[in-house]
Design a protein around this motif. Structure first.
Motif, short mmCIF file in Angstrom:
data_model
loop_
_atom_site.label_atom_id
_atom_site.label_comp_id
_atom_site.label_asym_id
_atom_site.label_seq_id
_atom_site.Cartn_x
_atom_site.Cartn_y
_atom_site.Cartn_z
N VAL A 1 -21.59 -6.14 13.19
CA VAL A 1 -22.94 -6.08 12.59
C VAL A 1 -23.88 -5.15 13.35
O VAL A 1 -25.02 -5.51 13.63
CB VAL A 1 -23.62 -7.47 12.50
N LEU B 1 -19.48 -13.87 14.92
CA LEU B 1 -20.58 -13.46 15.78
C LEU B 1 -20.60 -14.38 16.99
O LEU B 1 -20.84 -15.58 16.86
CB LEU B 1 -21.89 -13.56 15.00
N LEU B 2 -20.34 -13.81 18.16
CA LEU B 2 -20.28 -14.62 19.39
C LEU B 2 -21.51 -14.38 20.24
O LEU B 2 -22.03 -13.26 20.29
CB LEU B 2 -19.05 -14.22 20.21
N PRO B 3 -21.98 -15.41 20.94
CA PRO B 3 -23.03 -15.20 21.94
C PRO B 3 -22.58 -14.17 22.98
O PRO B 3 -21.38 -14.01 23.22
CB PRO B 3 -23.20 -16.58 22.58
N ALA B 4 -23.55 -13.51 23.58
CA ALA B 4 -23.24 -12.37 24.44
C ALA B 4 -22.30 -12.71 25.59
O ALA B 4 -21.57 -11.85 26.07
CB ALA B 4 -24.54 -11.76 24.97
N ARG C 1 -27.89 -19.33 14.60
CA ARG C 1 -27.98 -19.31 16.05
C ARG C 1 -29.40 -19.00 16.47
O ARG C 1 -30.10 -18.25 15.78
CB ARG C 1 -27.05 -18.23 16.61
N TRP D 1 -30.73 -15.79 14.45
CA TRP D 1 -29.77 -14.99 13.67
C TRP D 1 -29.52 -15.74 12.37
O TRP D 1 -29.39 -16.96 12.36
CB TRP D 1 -28.45 -14.86 14.41
N ARG E 1 -35.36 -15.86 19.50
CA ARG E 1 -34.99 -15.12 18.28
C ARG E 1 -33.89 -15.88 17.56
O ARG E 1 -33.05 -16.53 18.19
CB ARG E 1 -34.51 -13.71 18.61
N SER F 1 -27.22 -16.12 8.56
CA SER F 1 -25.80 -16.22 8.22
C SER F 1 -25.20 -14.90 7.76
O SER F 1 -24.00 -14.83 7.48
CB SER F 1 -25.60 -17.30 7.15
N LEU G 1 -18.75 -14.49 10.13
CA LEU G 1 -19.59 -13.57 9.39
C LEU G 1 -19.28 -13.64 7.90
O LEU G 1 -18.14 -13.89 7.51
CB LEU G 1 -19.38 -12.14 9.91
N VAL H 1 -19.94 -17.86 15.04
CA VAL H 1 -20.21 -18.09 13.63
C VAL H 1 -19.42 -17.08 12.79
O VAL H 1 -19.42 -15.89 13.09
CB VAL H 1 -21.71 -17.89 13.34
N LEU I 1 -28.62 -6.33 19.64
CA LEU I 1 -27.68 -7.15 18.87
C LEU I 1 -26.26 -7.05 19.38
O LEU I 1 -25.32 -7.53 18.73
CB LEU I 1 -27.78 -6.80 17.37
N ARG J 1 -15.42 -20.78 17.94
CA ARG J 1 -16.55 -20.33 18.76
C ARG J 1 -17.37 -19.33 17.95
O ARG J 1 -16.82 -18.49 17.25
CB ARG J 1 -16.01 -19.67 20.03
#
Lengths: 361, 361
Positions: free
Chosen positions: A344, A223-226, B277, B323, B321, B325, A238, A236, A337, A234
């Motif tokens: 996700v 899961l990457l920041p936008a 996050r 997130w 917000r 795990s 999943l 998290v 999201l 880099r």
């Protein structure tokens, strides 16, 4: 590749990536293998001779061992679990509508399916070889090698999950031998976690004191920041699956007779969560009606639901959402999201139905 | 009741319900007892003489037992955990803005707090008395009796959770004797679950083969469909805590100097989840910037976060917000999750800041 029934949408043939249309998943506890989604990374699927296959178990263990298929089946009791697998990219098409995700497979609702898997418990194998008390993770390596990263598919699961009784080394799917396309002779099944951890064509189990640094855990399936691009470490990794749901029948865009319309679907919650409620709305979420939950085939299975809607003639958008056992509910909008790899998408499910009034004789 | 510092908002005095202002929680791993929220149901708090207190352990056990405080402390090792407790009604005020919730306490952001709890492991006590293999739940009863239902406070936790090493029978809070107002001489602490399961003034532990049918689990603390009224068994008992977050500093409505403004807060995920996050937005969620996560005091503790925002003169709404795990994210809007008892408001956190430009000398 093998031929496929008309219910399959093939996203690519090398690697082979395909999903069923949503209605092929409706109303069935178990998904037939013919319509079970394929998610692959290597252009060519391993074709392994079971007679020469061997599973190496090494790393932080007291007695490293190698098991033939016969030895594995003889030494360890067979256990079965009904388990829903779901790709982290399931429903990515909804994220692509928000903003393009170049190079990513535009999965619809069908990158999920449920089977009865049978095989040895990973915990039994680990106990047999003796795990070092300092170990924290179990690294799983398959025989499939993609052009990128050019190394065998490798991920890991935390030792605590690896020791849970539901995690299997499966040689059977829906009471038949595991098909080659789904990882024969032996694949891992990690219930409640993203499909990417359920390694197919398993060849090696390595007990370690850190998560895998392999591409599919350190770079992909994160899961990457936008505003971020994929890079090692880099974002998290999943793991457990967030609460999700979809409408399975009628099909999106279907024409139905006005009046009472049966609508069915599934809901799924991962990790330690279960699905406790499903709501359906025909006014974009302004008001909701509780759907009826069908019995769950197992703790690790999706939960089908059904509701009869009274639809007037015309077009109605049907919206569904599930709540998990923590009181967590799906977010409304895929824009909330959106993330750079498109994982996700657990926003509310939406299908559009066109109800047609019955004509007088 | 006792006097309270100015940082406490008292919702009612009999029963005593009070919460700190958000800034009292900011930047501290541990919440001082003076600003730790009070959530009570009985008009009068039990005042128990530790010398005569006894804990009865019975039900589906091999050797029912009664422990004095001295026996409990002598027989079982003391373990400590830093644990965040959170009331299921935390942030209910945000739900009341959507639609009124008559008779429910309008909790703001402060019905949560973190302490270092020490005491015996519930698992050690259960193993000592021997649990019947057919048992599934552990019923916990306190000494407090509210007018409704007119019986001692009683809930249960699943046996699996009761046997987890983090669940404590605590006699100490922040390295001092547990205060009377927080359940002395002994309270339960169930990390990762709603505060309602952390029974205060514990008097009885009953091993059973079903969840508690007591008021606080069978009627209250349940997630109800939007159109339902509370009734025994209606809805779903809340358990693990859904991912949540809040801004703790500056205060909502604060005046700040324009320019760089440090903003801090906490995030929390329950059950098997952790916070991975936190994002902050100053444009109502159109774009997000990742906040920095502070070290977590323990697996069961909230996670503080901080970010420096560059605020122009004028009013800005800061949105945050978290997130978890599983890749689960908080829903955007309290209207999405409004429910008739007003629980689990884990919608995006929002505070309004008024930035004032510096004046030339």
């Amino acid at each position: 590749m093998d031929t496929h029934p008309a219910e399959m949408t093939v996203h690519s043939s090398q690697p082979h990536n395909a999903e069923p249309v949503r209605t092929a998943l409706a109303g069935r506890d178990l998904t037939p293998v013919e319509v079970f989604y394929h998610r692959n990374h290597a252009a060519d699927l391993p074709r392994i001779d079971p007679a020469s296959w061997a599973l190496r178990v090494d790393g932080m263990v007291e007695r490293p061992a190698t098991f033939s298929l016969g030895a594995l089946r003889e030494r360890f009791a067979e256990h079965a679990e009904v388990v829903t697998l779901q790709c982290a990219g399931n429903r990515r098409a909804g994220l692509i509508e928000v903003a393009d995700l170049p190079g990513e497979i535009p999965w619809g609702p069908g990158a999920t399916g449920t089977a009865r898997w049978a095989g040895a418990r990973l915990a039994d194998v680990l106990r047999d070889v003796g795990v070092d008390p300092a170990a924290t993770d179990v690294v799983l390596t398959g025989a499939d090698v993609a052009d990128e990263p050019g190394e065998p598919y490798t991920v890991s699961v935390p030792l605590e999950k690896a020791l849970a009784s539901e995690v299997l080394l499966a040689w059977s799917m829906n009471d038949a031998a595991l098909p080659a396309a789904h990882g024969a002779p032996v694949r891992v099944v990690v219930p409640g976690w993203i499909g990417a951890r359920s390694v197919k064509w398993l060849e090696r189990i390595t007990v370690a004191d850190a998560p895998s640094s392999g591409f599919y855990q350190a770079v992909a399936y994160r899961l990457l920041p936008a505003d971020a691009s994929p890079a090692p470490g880099r974002g998290v990794a999943l793991g457990p699956i967030a609460v999700n749901a979809d409408v399975l029948s009628p099909a999106d865009g279907a024409e139905v007779p006005a009046g009472t319309v049966p609508v069915t679907g599934y809901a799924l919650a991962g990790g330690d969560r279960t699905v406790v409620r499903v709501d359906v709305s025909t006014d974009d979420g302004a008001t909701w009606t509780e759907a009826d939950l069908d019995p769950q085939a197992s703790r690790w299975s999706w939960r089908h639901w059904h509701i009869d809607l009274d639809l007037p003639a015309g077009t109605t958008r049907v919206v569904a959402r599930a709540w998990d056992s923590a009181g967590g509910v799906q977010p409304a909008d895929p824009a909330e999201l959106w993330n750079p790899k498109g994982y996700v998408n657990n926003s509310w499910a939406r299908v559009t139905l066109h109800a047609v009034a019955a004509r007088d004789g």
